[in-house]
Design a protein around this motif. Structure first.
Motif, PDB file in Angstrom:
ATOM      1  N   VAL A   3       0.864  -1.174   0.000  1.00 34.69           N
ATOM      2  CA  VAL A   3       0.000   0.000   0.000  1.00 34.69           C
ATOM      3  C   VAL A   3       0.898   1.221   0.000  1.00 34.69           C
ATOM      4  N   ASP A   4       0.526   2.194  -0.789  1.00 31.59           N
ATOM      5  CA  ASP A   4       1.278   3.437  -0.865  1.00 31.59           C
ATOM      6  C   ASP A   4       1.247   4.129   0.498  1.00 31.59           C
ATOM      7  N   SER A   5       2.410   4.541   0.999  1.00 35.73           N
ATOM      8  CA  SER A   5       2.457   5.200   2.307  1.00 35.73           C
ATOM      9  C   SER A   5       1.699   6.524   2.292  1.00 35.73           C
ATOM     10  N   ALA A   6       1.575   7.156   1.130  1.00 38.02           N
ATOM     11  CA  ALA A   6       0.804   8.398   1.034  1.00 38.02           C
ATOM     12  C   ALA A   6      -0.671   8.142   1.348  1.00 38.02           C
ATOM     13  N   THR A   7      -1.164   6.977   0.980  1.00 37.93           N
ATOM     14  CA  THR A   7      -2.548   6.611   1.278  1.00 37.93           C
ATOM     15  C   THR A   7      -2.755   6.523   2.781  1.00 37.93           C
ATOM     16  N   LEU A   8      -1.876   5.783   3.454  1.00 43.29           N
ATOM     17  CA  LEU A   8      -2.007   5.624   4.899  1.00 43.29           C
ATOM     18  C   LEU A   8      -1.804   6.944   5.627  1.00 43.29           C
ATOM     19  N   SER A   9      -0.859   7.732   5.164  1.00 39.27           N
ATOM     20  CA  SER A   9      -0.606   9.031   5.780  1.00 39.27           C
ATOM     21  C   SER A   9      -1.817   9.951   5.634  1.00 39.27           C
ATOM     22  N   ALA A  10      -2.414   9.956   4.459  1.00 34.61           N
ATOM     23  CA  ALA A  10      -3.592  10.802   4.228  1.00 34.61           C
ATOM     24  C   ALA A  10      -4.763  10.371   5.101  1.00 34.61           C
ATOM     25  N   LEU A  48      -8.607  18.267   1.123  1.00 33.17           N
ATOM     26  CA  LEU A  48      -8.942  17.643  -0.152  1.00 33.17           C
ATOM     27  C   LEU A  48      -7.744  17.581  -1.087  1.00 33.17           C
ATOM     28  N   ARG A  49      -6.878  18.573  -1.022  1.00 35.87           N
ATOM     29  CA  ARG A  49      -5.666  18.554  -1.835  1.00 35.87           C
ATOM     30  C   ARG A  49      -4.772  17.383  -1.428  1.00 35.87           C
ATOM     31  N   VAL A  50      -4.634  17.154  -0.128  1.00 35.07           N
ATOM     32  CA  VAL A  50      -3.822  16.018   0.348  1.00 35.07           C
ATOM     33  C   VAL A  50      -4.450  14.705  -0.111  1.00 35.07           C
ATOM     34  N   LEU A  51      -5.759  14.584   0.038  1.00 31.43           N
ATOM     35  CA  LEU A  51      -6.446  13.362  -0.394  1.00 31.43           C
ATOM     36  C   LEU A  51      -6.331  13.149  -1.901  1.00 31.43           C
ATOM     37  N   SER A  52      -6.383  14.246  -2.640  1.00 28.78           N
ATOM     38  CA  SER A  52      -6.237  14.169  -4.090  1.00 28.78           C
ATOM     39  C   SER A  52      -4.817  13.767  -4.483  1.00 28.78           C
ATOM     40  N   ASP A  53      -3.824  14.376  -3.819  1.00 29.20           N
ATOM     41  CA  ASP A  53      -2.418  14.026  -4.094  1.00 29.20           C
ATOM     42  C   ASP A  53      -2.137  12.561  -3.786  1.00 29.20           C
ATOM     43  N   ALA A  54      -2.839  12.017  -2.788  1.00 31.99           N
ATOM     44  CA  ALA A  54      -2.671  10.609  -2.436  1.00 31.99           C
ATOM     45  C   ALA A  54      -3.466   9.695  -3.372  1.00 31.99           C
ATOM     46  N   GLY A  55      -4.269  10.290  -4.261  1.00 30.31           N
ATOM     47  CA  GLY A  55      -5.038   9.504  -5.223  1.00 30.31           C
ATOM     48  C   GLY A  55      -6.329   8.939  -4.680  1.00 30.31           C
ATOM     49  N   LEU A  56      -6.766   9.407  -3.510  1.00 27.67           N
ATOM     50  CA  LEU A  56      -7.969   8.863  -2.890  1.00 27.67           C
ATOM     51  C   LEU A  56      -9.252   9.498  -3.398  1.00 27.67           C
ATOM     52  N   VAL A  57      -9.163  10.764  -3.821  1.00 28.22           N
ATOM     53  CA  VAL A  57     -10.342  11.461  -4.342  1.00 28.22           C
ATOM     54  C   VAL A  57     -10.001  12.069  -5.692  1.00 28.22           C
ATOM     55  N   ARG A  66     -15.931  22.770  -7.701  1.00 25.04           N
ATOM     56  CA  ARG A  66     -15.224  21.493  -7.832  1.00 25.04           C
ATOM     57  C   ARG A  66     -15.982  20.467  -7.017  1.00 25.04           C
ATOM     58  N   ILE A  67     -16.374  19.411  -7.682  1.00 20.68           N
ATOM     59  CA  ILE A  67     -17.134  18.353  -7.018  1.00 20.68           C
ATOM     60  C   ILE A  67     -16.195  17.168  -6.808  1.00 20.68           C
ATOM     61  N   TYR A  68     -16.084  16.761  -5.541  1.00 21.49           N
ATOM     62  CA  TYR A  68     -15.164  15.685  -5.165  1.00 21.49           C
ATOM     63  C   TYR A  68     -15.920  14.380  -4.971  1.00 21.49           C
ATOM     64  N   ARG A  69     -15.253  13.311  -5.384  1.00 19.09           N
ATOM     65  CA  ARG A  69     -15.786  11.961  -5.178  1.00 19.09           C
ATOM     66  C   ARG A  69     -14.610  11.024  -4.898  1.00 19.09           C
ATOM     67  N   LEU A  70     -14.930   9.895  -4.291  1.00 22.76           N
ATOM     68  CA  LEU A  70     -13.893   8.901  -3.993  1.00 22.76           C
ATOM     69  C   LEU A  70     -13.464   8.192  -5.269  1.00 22.76           C
ATOM     70  N   ARG A  71     -12.201   7.845  -5.305  1.00 22.41           N
ATOM     71  CA  ARG A  71     -11.700   6.954  -6.349  1.00 22.41           C
ATOM     72  C   ARG A  71     -11.755   5.533  -5.791  1.00 22.41           C
ATOM     73  N   VAL A  72     -12.191   4.598  -6.578  1.00 20.07           N
ATOM     74  CA  VAL A  72     -12.396   3.229  -6.111  1.00 20.07           C
ATOM     75  C   VAL A  72     -11.088   2.463  -5.957  1.00 20.07           C
ATOM     76  N   GLN A  73     -10.185   2.595  -6.915  1.00 24.75           N
ATOM     77  CA  GLN A  73      -8.995   1.745  -6.966  1.00 24.75           C
ATOM     78  C   GLN A  73      -8.135   1.779  -5.694  1.00 24.75           C
ATOM     79  N   PRO A  74      -7.844   2.948  -5.125  1.00 22.59           N
ATOM     80  CA  PRO A  74      -7.001   2.927  -3.918  1.00 22.59           C
ATOM     81  C   PRO A  74      -7.641   2.157  -2.760  1.00 22.59           C
ATOM     82  N   PHE A  75      -8.954   2.190  -2.668  1.00 21.34           N
ATOM     83  CA  PHE A  75      -9.629   1.465  -1.596  1.00 21.34           C
ATOM     84  C   PHE A  75      -9.662  -0.039  -1.875  1.00 21.34           C
ATOM     85  N   GLN A  76      -9.731  -0.408  -3.156  1.00 19.58           N
ATOM     86  CA  GLN A  76      -9.624  -1.827  -3.501  1.00 19.58           C
ATOM     87  C   GLN A  76      -8.218  -2.332  -3.179  1.00 19.58           C
ATOM     88  N   ASP A  77      -7.196  -1.518  -3.489  1.00 22.30           N
ATOM     89  CA  ASP A  77      -5.817  -1.891  -3.166  1.00 22.30           C
ATOM     90  C   ASP A  77      -5.635  -2.049  -1.656  1.00 22.30           C
TER      91      ASP A  77
END
Length: 121
Positions: A3-10, A48-57, A66-77
């Motif tokens: 898992v990308d450490s940026a994901t866990l950090s975010a 939201l910028r941090v979450l976006s940089d981590a690829g989560l949104v 700007r309308i934000y939504r979750l990205r599925v792939q990082p949560f599947q990973d």
């Protein structure tokens, strides 16, 4: 699987985790997120910028919003990564269950000795 450490950090920051939980309900604008979480809009944008940089949104720009939504792939990973530990713990719990059942059998060599009651002097 890693898992990308940026994901866990975010996800480690409570406000960002609240944003993720909110976005599970569906897409929201920055203003809606700020309002629902009772934070200022610049704070929401920063998180939201941090979450976006981590690829989560991901954000979709519509006019000046700007309308934000979750990205599925990082949560599947993340689920796949956690799943690898789930099977490890399931095996260990099965072994513990087997051991506890052996301990409960009478005359088992693994059974603990009976408790000695104190005697009066």
């Amino acid at each position: 699987m890693t898992v990308d450490s940026a994901t866990l950090s975010a996800l480690a920051e409570p406000t960002r985790l609240h944003i993720i939980e909110l976005l599970r309900q569906g897409p929201f604008t920055v203003g809606e997120i700020a309002l629902r979480l009772q934070i200022r809009q610049p704070q929401a944008s920063k998180h939201l910028r941090v979450l976006s940089d981590a690829g989560l949104v991901e954000a979709e720009a519509i006019a000046n919003r700007r309308i934000y939504r979750l990205r599925v792939q990082p949560f599947q990973d993340l689920d796949d990564w956690i799943g690898s530990y789930r099977s490890l713990w399931a095996d260990r719990f099965d072994q513990l269950d087997t051991h506890l059942q052996r301990l409960q059998q009478p005359n088992s060599p693994d059974a603990p000795p009976p408790l000695a009651l104190p005697t009066d002097p």
